[in-house]
Design a protein around this motif. Sequence first.
Motif, PDB file in Angstrom:
ATOM      1  N   SER A   1       0.911  -1.198  -0.025  1.00 21.45           N
ATOM      2  CA  SER A   1       0.049   0.198   0.021  1.00 21.45           C
ATOM      3  C   SER A   1       1.005   1.248   0.045  1.00 21.45           C
ATOM      4  O   SER A   1       2.289   1.151   0.470  1.00 21.45           O
ATOM      5  N   SER A   2       0.278   2.466  -0.362  1.00 22.80           N
ATOM      6  CA  SER A   2       0.799   3.527  -0.305  1.00 22.80           C
ATOM      7  C   SER A   2       1.392   4.081   1.044  1.00 22.80           C
ATOM      8  O   SER A   2       2.365   4.665   1.216  1.00 22.80           O
TER       9      SER A   2
ATOM     10  N   ASP B   1       2.292   6.831  -6.731  1.00 21.19           N
ATOM     11  CA  ASP B   1       0.915   6.331  -6.529  1.00 21.19           C
ATOM     12  C   ASP B   1      -0.024   6.674  -7.581  1.00 21.19           C
ATOM     13  O   ASP B   1      -0.765   7.881  -7.372  1.00 21.19           O
TER      14      ASP B   1
ATOM     15  N   ARG C   1      -2.979   5.851  -8.111  1.00 18.26           N
ATOM     16  CA  ARG C   1      -4.523   5.606  -7.461  1.00 18.26           C
ATOM     17  C   ARG C   1      -4.696   6.790  -6.714  1.00 18.26           C
ATOM     18  O   ARG C   1      -6.002   7.154  -6.428  1.00 18.26           O
TER      19      ARG C   1
ATOM     20  N   ASN D   1      -1.229  11.341  -9.172  1.00 23.05           N
ATOM     21  CA  ASN D   1       0.002  10.525  -9.329  1.00 23.05           C
ATOM     22  C   ASN D   1       1.084  11.022  -8.605  1.00 23.05           C
ATOM     23  O   ASN D   1       2.199  11.121  -9.300  1.00 23.05           O
TER      24      ASN D   1
ATOM     25  N   THR E   1       3.033  -3.859 -11.257  1.00 28.83           N
ATOM     26  CA  THR E   1       1.657  -4.525 -11.162  1.00 28.83           C
ATOM     27  C   THR E   1       1.531  -5.480 -10.155  1.00 28.83           C
ATOM     28  O   THR E   1       2.454  -6.121  -9.667  1.00 28.83           O
TER      29      THR E   1
ATOM     30  N   GLU F   1      -3.247  -4.998 -11.774  1.00 28.94           N
ATOM     31  CA  GLU F   1      -3.355  -3.657 -11.654  1.00 28.94           C
ATOM     32  C   GLU F   1      -2.059  -2.756 -11.587  1.00 28.94           C
ATOM     33  O   GLU F   1      -1.121  -3.458 -11.142  1.00 28.94           O
TER      34      GLU F   1
ATOM     35  N   PRO G   1      -0.590  -0.373  -8.900  1.00 31.03           N
ATOM     36  CA  PRO G   1      -0.727   0.525  -7.745  1.00 31.03           C
ATOM     37  C   PRO G   1       0.495   1.486  -7.569  1.00 31.03           C
ATOM     38  O   PRO G   1       0.221   2.503  -7.115  1.00 31.03           O
ATOM     39  N   TYR G   2       1.450   1.204  -8.272  1.00 31.18           N
ATOM     40  CA  TYR G   2       2.736   2.080  -8.153  1.00 31.18           C
ATOM     41  C   TYR G   2       3.314   2.236  -9.618  1.00 31.18           C
ATOM     42  O   TYR G   2       3.349   1.407 -10.296  1.00 31.18           O
TER      43      TYR G   2
END
Length: 373
Positions: A3-4, A38, A40, A44, A119, A124, A126-127
């Motif tokens: 996670s971020s 990130d 998301r 970004n 990925t 996906e 995420p980063y």
Amino acid sequence: MESSDAWRQTGGLDTEQGKGDPFAAAVRATRMAMIITDPRLPDNPIVFANDAFLRMTGYERGEVMGRNCRFLQGANTDRGAVALIREAVTAGRDIAIDILNYRKDGAPFWNALYLSPVTNEGGEVPYFFASQLDVTDRVDAHLKVEQEKAHFEAEVAKRTQDLSQSLATQTMLVHEVDHRVKNNLQMIAALLAMQTKAITDPSARAAMEMMLTRVEALGIVHRRLYQSNDVERFDVAEFARDLSTDLVRGSGRDGIRLHLDLEAVEVPVSKAPPVALMMNELITNALKHAFPGDRPGRLSVTVAPDGKYFAIRIADDGVGMPVEVMEKRSFGKRLIGTLCRQLNASIAWQSNEPGTTVNIRLPREMADSSETP
């Protein structure tokens, strides 16, 4: 990288966090500038930046965290490069590109950026991981080489233009000389023609007519040189075409068929006059002696390359040349002999039964030499 928040804990303001993660510690300690963004989150933003990135850009950690990387761009940053990076982020693909960035103090530097999506198992992104390398010295050296190359090419182009203009001027002057010589020869030919008409003695009249054809042959040479784009070379084949056509037409003999077998052969311009005079003597001789009265016949003129040499062949199917004529040392034959020696050429006369053939072999470059062909 789950996670971020985990990356912010590892690389955020509290640099003591994340020491238990060996991968995070290696990324933080490496001398290559690295960041994580990130996609998301809105715009970004950067969620991790190592110390090498901060040293390279001059910013404090708090000044870069949570911001999009575009703050490194400046007035001279290539908009095309920016668009390519934006397209790669949108498409979720790698990109490697050199882009002009700016440090906090405004100093520009060339950044060798490598951007790659990270990925997860679901496919996906995420980063985004990005590494940067200051390649200013390399790019500057390349730009310097390009500038020097452009300068060199410009100088070469200028020099080429100067030489082309000089050559054009020289060509124009040489053509003007050939034009004036041609005009002068035409005037001399006109005077000789007028004088010939006033001569009643047959032998004297014949001698003047022969002299007239020699002057006209030289006139054809300078007409050819005037029309040519090459001021240093002379095409023997094209001259032979002009000369033989003019002589046969000028003879007024409708029954003589002219056959031409000509291949391009170029010689230095300085050797054009002796070649012209020699060919004029041989063709005129054939027209004068091979077809007495109104006798019809065939006159063949050949010019062909032969390795380092080339051949000129004048052949007729006329009455042939008696032995006493072949052995006679007339002015024309003496002139031909002199021209052959000047051109370092060999010449052979032979009977065709019927007719006569004269074969001449000359060096293509016509270099002055004592070597026998």
